[in-house]
Design a protein around this motif. Structure first.
Motif, PDB file in Angstrom:
ATOM      1  N   SER A   1      12.797   7.579 -12.760  1.00 11.19           N
ATOM      2  CA  SER A   1      12.656   7.748 -11.306  1.00 11.19           C
ATOM      3  C   SER A   1      11.607   8.797 -10.950  1.00 11.19           C
ATOM      4  O   SER A   1      11.298   9.000  -9.779  1.00 11.19           O
ATOM      5  CB  SER A   1      14.002   8.104 -10.670  1.00 11.19           C
ATOM      6  N   HIS A   2      11.034   9.425 -11.957  1.00  7.05           N
ATOM      7  CA  HIS A   2       9.875  10.304 -11.774  1.00  7.05           C
ATOM      8  C   HIS A   2       8.619   9.641 -12.333  1.00  7.05           C
ATOM      9  O   HIS A   2       7.597   9.552 -11.662  1.00  7.05           O
ATOM     10  CB  HIS A   2      10.098  11.650 -12.478  1.00  7.05           C
ATOM     11  N   THR A   3       8.715   9.143 -13.558  1.00  6.32           N
ATOM     12  CA  THR A   3       7.518   8.628 -14.233  1.00  6.32           C
ATOM     13  C   THR A   3       6.989   7.333 -13.614  1.00  6.32           C
ATOM     14  O   THR A   3       5.779   7.145 -13.541  1.00  6.32           O
ATOM     15  CB  THR A   3       7.775   8.415 -15.740  1.00  6.32           C
ATOM     16  N   VAL A   4       7.876   6.464 -13.165  1.00  4.26           N
ATOM     17  CA  VAL A   4       7.423   5.195 -12.581  1.00  4.26           C
ATOM     18  C   VAL A   4       6.669   5.426 -11.268  1.00  4.26           C
ATOM     19  O   VAL A   4       5.527   4.973 -11.130  1.00  4.26           O
ATOM     20  CB  VAL A   4       8.585   4.196 -12.420  1.00  4.26           C
TER      21      VAL A   4
ATOM     22  N   LYS B   1       0.837  -1.204   0.000  1.00  2.00           N
ATOM     23  CA  LYS B   1       0.000   0.000   0.000  1.00  2.00           C
ATOM     24  C   LYS B   1       0.867   1.247   0.000  1.00  2.00           C
ATOM     25  O   LYS B   1       0.553   2.224  -0.648  1.00  2.00           O
ATOM     26  CB  LYS B   1      -0.926   0.009   1.216  1.00  2.00           C
ATOM     27  N   VAL B   2       1.967   1.197   0.773  1.00  2.00           N
ATOM     28  CA  VAL B   2       2.867   2.347   0.900  1.00  2.00           C
ATOM     29  C   VAL B   2       4.242   1.951   0.377  1.00  2.00           C
ATOM     30  O   VAL B   2       4.833   0.964   0.836  1.00  2.00           O
ATOM     31  CB  VAL B   2       2.973   2.808   2.374  1.00  2.00           C
ATOM     32  N   ILE B   3       4.747   2.742  -0.582  1.00  2.00           N
ATOM     33  CA  ILE B   3       6.034   2.467  -1.210  1.00  2.00           C
ATOM     34  C   ILE B   3       6.961   3.663  -0.992  1.00  2.00           C
ATOM     35  O   ILE B   3       6.625   4.783  -1.390  1.00  2.00           O
ATOM     36  CB  ILE B   3       5.878   2.205  -2.719  1.00  2.00           C
ATOM     37  N   ALA B   4       8.105   3.431  -0.375  1.00  2.00           N
ATOM     38  CA  ALA B   4       9.149   4.452  -0.285  1.00  2.00           C
ATOM     39  C   ALA B   4      10.008   4.331  -1.531  1.00  2.00           C
ATOM     40  O   ALA B   4      10.470   3.235  -1.862  1.00  2.00           O
ATOM     41  CB  ALA B   4       9.995   4.246   0.967  1.00  2.00           C
ATOM     42  N   VAL B   5      10.195   5.435  -2.250  1.00  2.00           N
ATOM     43  CA  VAL B   5      10.955   5.419  -3.501  1.00  2.00           C
ATOM     44  C   VAL B   5      12.265   6.176  -3.291  1.00  2.00           C
ATOM     45  O   VAL B   5      12.289   7.408  -3.255  1.00  2.00           O
ATOM     46  CB  VAL B   5      10.154   6.026  -4.666  1.00  2.00           C
ATOM     47  N   VAL B   6      13.352   5.430  -3.129  1.00  2.00           N
ATOM     48  CA  VAL B   6      14.670   6.024  -2.906  1.00  2.00           C
ATOM     49  C   VAL B   6      15.255   6.441  -4.251  1.00  2.00           C
ATOM     50  O   VAL B   6      15.398   5.625  -5.158  1.00  2.00           O
ATOM     51  CB  VAL B   6      15.610   5.030  -2.198  1.00  2.00           C
ATOM     52  N   GLY B   7      15.542   7.753  -4.355  1.00  2.00           N
ATOM     53  CA  GLY B   7      16.067   8.296  -5.607  1.00  2.00           C
ATOM     54  C   GLY B   7      14.987   8.884  -6.488  1.00  2.00           C
ATOM     55  O   GLY B   7      15.230   9.172  -7.656  1.00  2.00           O
ATOM     56  N   ALA B   8      13.788   9.077  -5.948  1.00  2.00           N
ATOM     57  CA  ALA B   8      12.703   9.691  -6.720  1.00  2.00           C
ATOM     58  C   ALA B   8      13.180  11.055  -7.226  1.00  2.00           C
ATOM     59  O   ALA B   8      13.837  11.799  -6.518  1.00  2.00           O
ATOM     60  CB  ALA B   8      11.463   9.857  -5.849  1.00  2.00           C
TER      61      ALA B   8
END
Length: 135
Positions: A27-30, A12-19
Motif C-alpha cells: 500500500s506504499h510501494t504500489v 490521470k488522478v487516482i485516490a488510494v484508500v489505505g495508502a
C-alpha cells in the motif's frame, strides 16, 4: 466496459484508500510506483498527514477534486463501505488490489454505474501493459 489496463491507461488522478507510509507494504510501494510513472496520486488515510510527500485526505468525501479511479488497499469487509463512498463522489471506477474481492462491493459498484476491478494489482497491470503517463 473497459479492460483493467484501459481503465488504468485512461486514469490521470487516482485516490488510494489505505495508502501507507510503511515502505515495506504494497500500500506504499504500489502507489509510489504509479506516482513515479506519472499518475497523480491522492493518498486517503485518516491517520497520517502525508504519504510519499503527498498530503493525505482522511476520506473520499474530503477530496476537493474529481478522481478517475479509486484504488482500495483495505480488507474486503471495509471495501464495501469504500465503494459506497466512491459512488457518492461519482468516481467512474474502483479497483480492489490483489487479494481483495467482494461480491457486495461489485454489486454496489455496478448499481452505481462504476467500472469495477478486483483482486488485481495496479503496478502489475501497469507493467504488463507497459503503461506510463510520462510523455
Amino acid at each position: 466496459m473497459r479492460s483493467a489496463q484501459q481503465i488504468l491507461a485512461d486514469a490521470k488522478v487516482i485516490a488510494v484508500v489505505g495508502a501507507s507510509r510503511d515502505p515495506y507494504k504494497p500500500s506504499h510501494t504500489v502507489p509510489l510506483q504509479m506516482l513515479r510513472h506519472g499518475w497523480r496520486i491522492i493518498p486517503v488515510n485518516p491517520f497520517v498527514a502525508e504519504v510519499f510527500g503527498v498530503p493525505t485526505v482522511p476520506t473520499l468525501a474530503d477530496l476537493t477534486e474529481p478522481v478517475d479511479l479509486v484504488n482500495i488497499f483495505r480488507p474486503a469487509r471495509d471495501a464495501v463501505d469504500v465503494v459506497r463512498q466512491a459512488a457518492v463522489i461519482k468516481a467512474p471506477a474502483v479497483w480492489l488490489q490483489s487479494g481483495i474481492a467482494s461480491a457486495e462491493a461489485r454489486r454496489i459498484a455496478e448499481e452505481a454505474g462504476m467500472e469495477y476491478v478486483e483482486d488485481r494489482c495496479l503496478a502489475v497491470e501497469r507493467a504488463l501493459g507497459q503503461l506510463t503517463r510520462i510523455p
